[in-house]
Write a protein that holds these residues in place. Structure first.
Motif, PDB file in Angstrom:
ATOM      1  N   LYS A 111       0.779  -1.281  -0.128  1.00 45.94           N
ATOM      2  CA  LYS A 111       0.115   0.030  -0.048  1.00 45.94           C
ATOM      3  C   LYS A 111       0.619   1.115   0.029  1.00 45.94           C
ATOM      4  O   LYS A 111       1.552   1.345   0.850  1.00 45.94           O
ATOM      5  CB  LYS A 111      -0.970   0.232   1.160  1.00 45.94           C
ATOM      6  CG  LYS A 111      -1.842  -1.163   1.281  1.00 45.94           C
ATOM      7  CD  LYS A 111      -2.735  -0.984   2.395  1.00 45.94           C
ATOM      8  CE  LYS A 111      -3.770  -2.174   2.560  1.00 45.94           C
ATOM      9  NZ  LYS A 111      -4.856  -2.069   3.637  1.00 45.94           N
ATOM     10  N   ARG A 113       0.414   5.491  -0.071  1.00 44.16           N
ATOM     11  CA  ARG A 113      -0.496   6.969   0.035  1.00 44.16           C
ATOM     12  C   ARG A 113       0.570   7.897  -0.332  1.00 44.16           C
ATOM     13  O   ARG A 113       1.291   8.141   0.661  1.00 44.16           O
ATOM     14  CB  ARG A 113      -1.137   6.878   1.334  1.00 44.16           C
ATOM     15  CG  ARG A 113      -2.500   6.359   1.499  1.00 44.16           C
ATOM     16  CD  ARG A 113      -3.144   6.718   2.555  1.00 44.16           C
ATOM     17  NE  ARG A 113      -2.443   7.598   3.717  1.00 44.16           N
ATOM     18  CZ  ARG A 113      -2.007   7.199   4.749  1.00 44.16           C
ATOM     19  NH1 ARG A 113      -2.299   6.188   5.496  1.00 44.16           N
ATOM     20  NH2 ARG A 113      -1.179   8.169   5.686  1.00 44.16           N
ATOM     21  N   GLU A 127      -1.825  -7.140  -6.147  1.00 43.22           N
ATOM     22  CA  GLU A 127      -2.172  -7.149  -4.886  1.00 43.22           C
ATOM     23  C   GLU A 127      -1.953  -5.745  -4.388  1.00 43.22           C
ATOM     24  O   GLU A 127      -2.042  -5.241  -3.194  1.00 43.22           O
ATOM     25  CB  GLU A 127      -1.670  -8.142  -4.176  1.00 43.22           C
ATOM     26  CG  GLU A 127      -0.012  -8.140  -4.175  1.00 43.22           C
ATOM     27  CD  GLU A 127       0.367  -9.000  -5.433  1.00 43.22           C
ATOM     28  OE1 GLU A 127       1.496  -8.901  -5.690  1.00 43.22           O
ATOM     29  OE2 GLU A 127      -0.352  -9.693  -5.962  1.00 43.22           O
ATOM     30  N   SER A 129      -1.721  -1.267  -3.909  1.00 44.91           N
ATOM     31  CA  SER A 129      -2.845  -0.339  -3.991  1.00 44.91           C
ATOM     32  C   SER A 129      -2.057   0.999  -3.832  1.00 44.91           C
ATOM     33  O   SER A 129      -1.211   1.111  -2.953  1.00 44.91           O
ATOM     34  CB  SER A 129      -3.550  -0.489  -2.522  1.00 44.91           C
ATOM     35  OG  SER A 129      -4.260   0.738  -2.223  1.00 44.91           O
ATOM     36  N   THR A 131      -2.579   5.204  -4.019  1.00 42.18           N
ATOM     37  CA  THR A 131      -3.325   6.510  -3.814  1.00 42.18           C
ATOM     38  C   THR A 131      -2.697   7.513  -4.003  1.00 42.18           C
ATOM     39  O   THR A 131      -1.976   8.048  -2.736  1.00 42.18           O
ATOM     40  CB  THR A 131      -4.417   6.505  -2.415  1.00 42.18           C
ATOM     41  OG1 THR A 131      -4.920   5.505  -2.414  1.00 42.18           O
ATOM     42  CG2 THR A 131      -5.320   7.672  -2.393  1.00 42.18           C
ATOM     43  N   ALA A 145      -5.535  -4.564  -9.142  1.00 45.77           N
ATOM     44  CA  ALA A 145      -4.967  -3.693  -8.427  1.00 45.77           C
ATOM     45  C   ALA A 145      -5.552  -2.307  -8.007  1.00 45.77           C
ATOM     46  O   ALA A 145      -6.546  -2.341  -8.754  1.00 45.77           O
ATOM     47  CB  ALA A 145      -3.583  -3.203  -9.103  1.00 45.77           C
ATOM     48  N   PHE A 146      -5.439  -1.608  -7.089  1.00 41.13           N
ATOM     49  CA  PHE A 146      -6.072  -0.546  -6.889  1.00 41.13           C
ATOM     50  C   PHE A 146      -5.338   0.711  -7.007  1.00 41.13           C
ATOM     51  O   PHE A 146      -4.328   1.036  -6.644  1.00 41.13           O
ATOM     52  CB  PHE A 146      -6.638  -0.373  -5.411  1.00 41.13           C
ATOM     53  CG  PHE A 146      -7.372   0.917  -4.836  1.00 41.13           C
ATOM     54  CD1 PHE A 146      -8.750   0.842  -5.321  1.00 41.13           C
ATOM     55  CD2 PHE A 146      -6.848   2.009  -4.350  1.00 41.13           C
ATOM     56  CE1 PHE A 146      -9.329   2.228  -4.852  1.00 41.13           C
ATOM     57  CE2 PHE A 146      -7.385   3.162  -3.995  1.00 41.13           C
ATOM     58  CZ  PHE A 146      -8.891   3.210  -4.102  1.00 41.13           C
ATOM     59  N   LYS A 148      -5.848   5.238  -7.243  1.00 41.51           N
ATOM     60  CA  LYS A 148      -6.720   6.403  -7.185  1.00 41.51           C
ATOM     61  C   LYS A 148      -5.769   7.632  -7.406  1.00 41.51           C
ATOM     62  O   LYS A 148      -5.208   7.844  -6.488  1.00 41.51           O
ATOM     63  CB  LYS A 148      -7.491   6.352  -5.983  1.00 41.51           C
ATOM     64  CG  LYS A 148      -8.551   7.594  -5.783  1.00 41.51           C
ATOM     65  CD  LYS A 148      -9.536   7.557  -5.030  1.00 41.51           C
ATOM     66  CE  LYS A 148     -10.630   8.881  -5.036  1.00 41.51           C
ATOM     67  NZ  LYS A 148     -11.384   8.885  -3.884  1.00 41.51           N
ATOM     68  N   THR A 177      -9.328   6.939 -11.805  1.00 42.64           N
ATOM     69  CA  THR A 177      -9.496   5.965 -10.908  1.00 42.64           C
ATOM     70  C   THR A 177      -9.860   4.475 -11.384  1.00 42.64           C
ATOM     71  O   THR A 177     -10.775   4.552 -12.481  1.00 42.64           O
ATOM     72  CB  THR A 177     -10.833   6.160 -10.122  1.00 42.64           C
ATOM     73  OG1 THR A 177     -10.800   7.727  -9.347  1.00 42.64           O
ATOM     74  CG2 THR A 177     -11.001   5.415  -8.883  1.00 42.64           C
ATOM     75  N   ASN A 179     -10.457   0.539 -10.477  1.00 41.17           N
ATOM     76  CA  ASN A 179     -10.462  -0.118  -9.273  1.00 41.17           C
ATOM     77  C   ASN A 179     -10.948  -1.521  -9.855  1.00 41.17           C
ATOM     78  O   ASN A 179     -12.083  -1.688 -10.145  1.00 41.17           O
ATOM     79  CB  ASN A 179     -11.411   0.482  -8.255  1.00 41.17           C
ATOM     80  CG  ASN A 179     -11.660  -0.451  -6.933  1.00 41.17           C
ATOM     81  OD1 ASN A 179     -10.813  -1.263  -6.853  1.00 41.17           O
ATOM     82  ND2 ASN A 179     -12.470   0.083  -5.930  1.00 41.17           N
TER      83      ASN A 179
END
Length: 180
Positions: A111, A113, A127, A129, A131, A145-146, A148, A177, A179
């Protein structure tokens, strides 16, 4: 990379001075390079172009600015700024990063951010992410994958990596975005 400066304590990352290789027979001399080659082949050469890679383990938490001249693998938590303009930053599956990243290449398995600025590419694995805004020559986002944020694709050589933090360009577009 931070290294302890304590006299008298052995440094596990440099085992070569501790175990000298006997040069009495040619067989022992040939066995030493073979052993080194097998240890070095554990990490592919494409993952670490400089031959060195620092690792932040999953039990470590780092707060502040990271900078240096070797690639970095993050499996722990990092908060602050990461500035490795000529190297790869890999955020492992257990990695949690709350930082702006400036690197040649960013690979996200955990992850992130924060904004990512890469002179070559940003790769968000299935897997992973991310942001934040991305500035790179190439980007790849795998299924699952995520992501944004905004994407700014810049030609190689045209990317400005002067600053210590990634900045997003002024845009009137809505952020992209994905998702999956």
């Amino acid at each position: 990379m931070w290294k302890p400066n304590q006299p008298g304590s052995p440094n596990p990352s440099t085992p070569e001075p501790v175990r000298p290789a006997p040069a009495t027979s040619p067989n022992n001399y040939e066995a030493s390079p073979t052993r080194q080659a097998s240890v070095g082949s554990a990490t592919p050469a494409s993952a670490v172009p400089t031959g060195e890679q620092a690792t932040i383990g999953k039990s470590l938490i780092v707060k502040g600015e990271l900078s240096g001249s070797e690639s970095l693998y993050i499996d722990g938590k990092v908060e602050g700024a990461i500035n490795l303009p000529g190297n790869r930053v890999t955020v492992g599956r257990n990695g949690q990063v709350a930082a702006n990243i400036v690197a040649r290449e960013v690979v996200v398995l955990g992850k992130v951010r924060g904004n990512c600025q890469a002179s070559d590419r940003v790769d968000i694995r299935s897997e992973g992410s991310l942001t934040g805004d991305v500035i790179a020559a190439r980007i790849s986002i795998e299924d699952g994958a995520f992501f944004k944020g905004g994407i700014d694709i810049r030609k190689p050589g045209g990317t400005d990596l002067k600053g210590g933090t990634a900045t997003s360009p002024v845009s009137t577009q809505e952020p992209v975005t994905a998702n999956a």
